[in-house]
Enzyme design. Structure first.
Site, PDB file in Angstrom:
ATOM      1  N   ASP A  53       0.773  -1.196   0.021  1.00 53.20           N
ATOM      2  CA  ASP A  53      -0.011   0.113  -0.146  1.00 53.20           C
ATOM      3  C   ASP A  53       1.048   1.138   0.026  1.00 53.20           C
ATOM      4  OD1 ASP A  53      -3.241   0.287   0.759  1.00 53.20           O
ATOM      5  OD2 ASP A  53      -2.272   2.125   1.004  1.00 53.20           O
ATOM      6  N   ASN A  87      -5.132  -4.410  -6.951  1.00 52.80           N
ATOM      7  CA  ASN A  87      -6.473  -3.987  -6.331  1.00 52.80           C
ATOM      8  C   ASN A  87      -6.336  -2.690  -6.240  1.00 52.80           C
ATOM      9  OD1 ASN A  87      -8.870  -4.525  -4.480  1.00 52.80           O
ATOM     10  ND2 ASN A  87      -7.128  -3.424  -3.149  1.00 52.80           N
ATOM     11  N   TYR A 115     -12.491   7.832 -13.955  1.00 52.89           N
ATOM     12  CA  TYR A 115     -12.413   6.428 -13.256  1.00 52.89           C
ATOM     13  C   TYR A 115     -12.915   5.265 -14.230  1.00 52.89           C
ATOM     14  CZ  TYR A 115     -13.500   3.060  -9.361  1.00 52.89           C
ATOM     15  OH  TYR A 115     -13.770   2.095  -8.673  1.00 52.89           O
ATOM     16  N   LYS A 126     -11.217   1.740 -15.593  1.00 58.07           N
ATOM     17  CA  LYS A 126     -11.545   0.573 -15.531  1.00 58.07           C
ATOM     18  C   LYS A 126     -11.728  -0.191 -16.898  1.00 58.07           C
ATOM     19  CE  LYS A 126     -11.060   0.767 -10.992  1.00 58.07           C
ATOM     20  NZ  LYS A 126     -10.234   0.061 -10.290  1.00 58.07           N
ATOM     21  N   THR A 135     -16.771   0.594   1.315  1.00 61.82           N
ATOM     22  CA  THR A 135     -15.500   0.692   1.712  1.00 61.82           C
ATOM     23  C   THR A 135     -14.944   2.221   1.891  1.00 61.82           C
ATOM     24  OG1 THR A 135     -14.332   0.856  -0.373  1.00 61.82           O
ATOM     25  CG2 THR A 135     -14.681  -1.467   0.342  1.00 61.82           C
TER      26      THR A 135
HETATM   27  P1  NAD Z   1     -10.151   1.661  -0.529  1.00 62.61           P
HETATM   28  O1  NAD Z   1     -10.043   3.071  -0.791  1.00 62.61           O
HETATM   29  O2  NAD Z   1     -10.873   1.227   0.825  1.00 62.61           O
HETATM   30  O3  NAD Z   1      -8.766   0.920  -0.524  1.00 62.61           O
HETATM   31  C1  NAD Z   1      -7.918   1.490  -1.504  1.00 62.61           C
HETATM   32  C2  NAD Z   1      -6.453   1.197  -1.031  1.00 62.61           C
HETATM   33  O4  NAD Z   1      -5.515   1.398  -2.012  1.00 62.61           O
HETATM   34  C3  NAD Z   1      -6.084   2.156   0.030  1.00 62.61           C
HETATM   35  O5  NAD Z   1      -5.497   1.486   1.041  1.00 62.61           O
HETATM   36  C4  NAD Z   1      -5.152   3.214  -0.546  1.00 62.61           C
HETATM   37  O6  NAD Z   1      -4.017   3.749   0.253  1.00 62.61           O
HETATM   38  C5  NAD Z   1      -4.428   2.160  -1.700  1.00 62.61           C
HETATM   39  N1  NAD Z   1      -4.053   2.923  -2.631  1.00 62.61           N
HETATM   40  C6  NAD Z   1      -4.428   4.087  -3.256  1.00 62.61           C
HETATM   41  N2  NAD Z   1      -3.498   4.600  -4.253  1.00 62.61           N
HETATM   42  C7  NAD Z   1      -2.476   3.771  -4.214  1.00 62.61           C
HETATM   43  C8  NAD Z   1      -1.282   3.798  -5.024  1.00 62.61           C
HETATM   44  N3  NAD Z   1      -0.875   4.696  -5.945  1.00 62.61           N
HETATM   45  N4  NAD Z   1      -0.476   2.595  -4.644  1.00 62.61           N
HETATM   46  C9  NAD Z   1      -0.679   2.063  -3.673  1.00 62.61           C
HETATM   47  N5  NAD Z   1      -1.702   1.811  -2.988  1.00 62.61           N
HETATM   48  C10 NAD Z   1      -2.585   2.709  -3.193  1.00 62.61           C
HETATM   49  O7  NAD Z   1     -10.863   1.015  -1.780  1.00 62.61           O
HETATM   50  P2  NAD Z   1     -11.667  -0.268  -2.206  1.00 62.61           P
HETATM   51  O8  NAD Z   1     -13.137   0.062  -2.105  1.00 62.61           O
HETATM   52  O9  NAD Z   1     -11.190  -1.286  -1.249  1.00 62.61           O
HETATM   53  O10 NAD Z   1     -11.142  -0.527  -3.400  1.00 62.61           O
HETATM   54  C11 NAD Z   1     -10.217  -1.427  -4.076  1.00 62.61           C
HETATM   55  C12 NAD Z   1     -10.366  -1.476  -5.505  1.00 62.61           C
HETATM   56  O11 NAD Z   1     -11.642  -1.933  -5.815  1.00 62.61           O
HETATM   57  C13 NAD Z   1     -10.334  -0.193  -6.188  1.00 62.61           C
HETATM   58  O12 NAD Z   1      -9.323  -0.547  -7.365  1.00 62.61           O
HETATM   59  C14 NAD Z   1     -11.568   0.346  -6.490  1.00 62.61           C
HETATM   60  O13 NAD Z   1     -11.572   1.102  -7.940  1.00 62.61           O
HETATM   61  C15 NAD Z   1     -12.145  -1.040  -6.880  1.00 62.61           C
HETATM   62  N6  NAD Z   1     -13.684  -1.050  -6.970  1.00 62.61           N
HETATM   63  C16 NAD Z   1     -14.191  -0.630  -5.639  1.00 62.61           C
HETATM   64  C17 NAD Z   1     -15.764  -0.325  -5.511  1.00 62.61           C
HETATM   65  C18 NAD Z   1     -16.337   0.196  -4.374  1.00 62.61           C
HETATM   66  O14 NAD Z   1     -17.324   0.508  -4.423  1.00 62.61           O
HETATM   67  N7  NAD Z   1     -15.526   0.382  -3.392  1.00 62.61           N
HETATM   68  C19 NAD Z   1     -16.351  -0.843  -6.834  1.00 62.61           C
HETATM   69  C20 NAD Z   1     -15.723  -1.341  -7.858  1.00 62.61           C
HETATM   70  C21 NAD Z   1     -14.304  -1.313  -7.793  1.00 62.61           C
END
Ligand code: NAD
Length: 257
Positions: free
Chosen positions: A36, A89, A157, A161, A192
């Protein structure tokens, strides 16, 4: 144990889906490299895993930087001797990303660098490591928004994706005969921190809930379960898939009341 003897690297494992996946993968026997950009979150995930009796180590990396991406893969191989599972992720969802006619170029660049280039760099350095290990599984996180349009636009975004999906297909085809599978995970909206700002507004929350057949958001654990399946050998013939875990959003026209 579904990931016994495997080494898995998960980016963005300091929060949300990545953290839940790290906990689950470790519970299923994997040695987990928690990556992270946020060291505090990453270290917390490692503590949670170790307290539950699992094996994990943290390394800080910004996935949008080539040197960091290369170093995180090197760290996995040095620490655990190999890499079998790569879960790209990490992603961001800034509030300033909106309609195409309002979104600033800097916001576009930021989102593309983390969400799309981050996956490219993870694969660029990670796939050679999987090949050195004799094969493996790559999971790239896309989103249901890559499959459907929304009037509540987040243009950068969504585009990032969509790029993850097409990149995933290309890599899946290229490396299949060398025992590397590459799949894209497409979650629907998940409870989240990523969506916290958006969901704290009751009107914005309701605007979305009405389109979700089960009438609720996903829990991070429910997405992590799908990632576990894609990571494990149970999914040995699943490759190049757009693996949708959205409660039926992409199947819906009119939802139940
Ligand atoms: P989150 O914000 O809870 O966690 C994301 C993590 O990524 C954080 O810990 C952050 O510090 C880390 N991060 C951000 N930029 C970074 C970088 N440059 N290098 C390393 N780490 C980095 O988000 P989440 O909801 O768990 O999302 C995880 C994945 O799922 C993402 O790719 C997001 O786009 C995707 N996603 C989320 C949702 C949703 O509704 N939450 C829906 C579809 C897809």
């Amino acid at each position: 144990m579904r990931l016994a003897d495997k080494v898995a690297l998960i980016t963005g494992a300091g929060s949300g889906i990545g953290r839940e996946a790290a906990l689950l993968f470790a519970q299923e026997g994997a040695k987990v490299v928690v990556v992270d950009v946020n060291a505090k979150g990453g270290q917390e995930t490692v503590s949670l895993i170790r307290n539950a009796g699992g094996e994990a180590t943290f390394t800080r990396a910004d996935v949008s930087k080539a040197s960091d991406a290369q170093a995180m893969i090197g760290f996995a191989e040095t620490t655990y001797g190999k890499l079998n599972v790569l879960f790209n992720n990490a992603g961001i969802f800034p509030d300033q990303d909106g309609s195409v006619i309002e979104t600033e170029e800097e916001v576009w660049d930021l989102v593309m660098n983390v969400n799309l280039k981050g996956v490219f760099l993870g694969c660029k350095y990670g796939i050679p490591a999987l090949l050195r290990a004799g094969g493996g599984s790559v999971i790239n996180t896309a989103s249901f928004v890559a499959l459907m349009g929304a009037a509540t636009s987040q243009i950068a975004y969504t585009a990032s994706k969509g790029g993850v999906l097409s990149m995933t297909r290309e890599m899946a085809v290229e490396f299949a005969r060398r025992n590397v599978r590459v799949n894209a995970l497409c979650p629907g909206p998940v409870e989240t921190p990523l969506l916290a700002a958006l969901l704290s507004d009751p009107a914005r929350r309701q605007r979305r809930l009405v389109h979700i057949p089960p009438g609720r958001l996903a829990r991070a654990r429910e997405i992590a379960q799908a990632a576990l399946f894609l990571a494990s050998d149970e999914s040995s013939y699943i490759n190049g898939a757009t693996f949708t875990v959205d409660g039926g959003i992409t199947a819906a026209y009119v939802t139940a009341e």
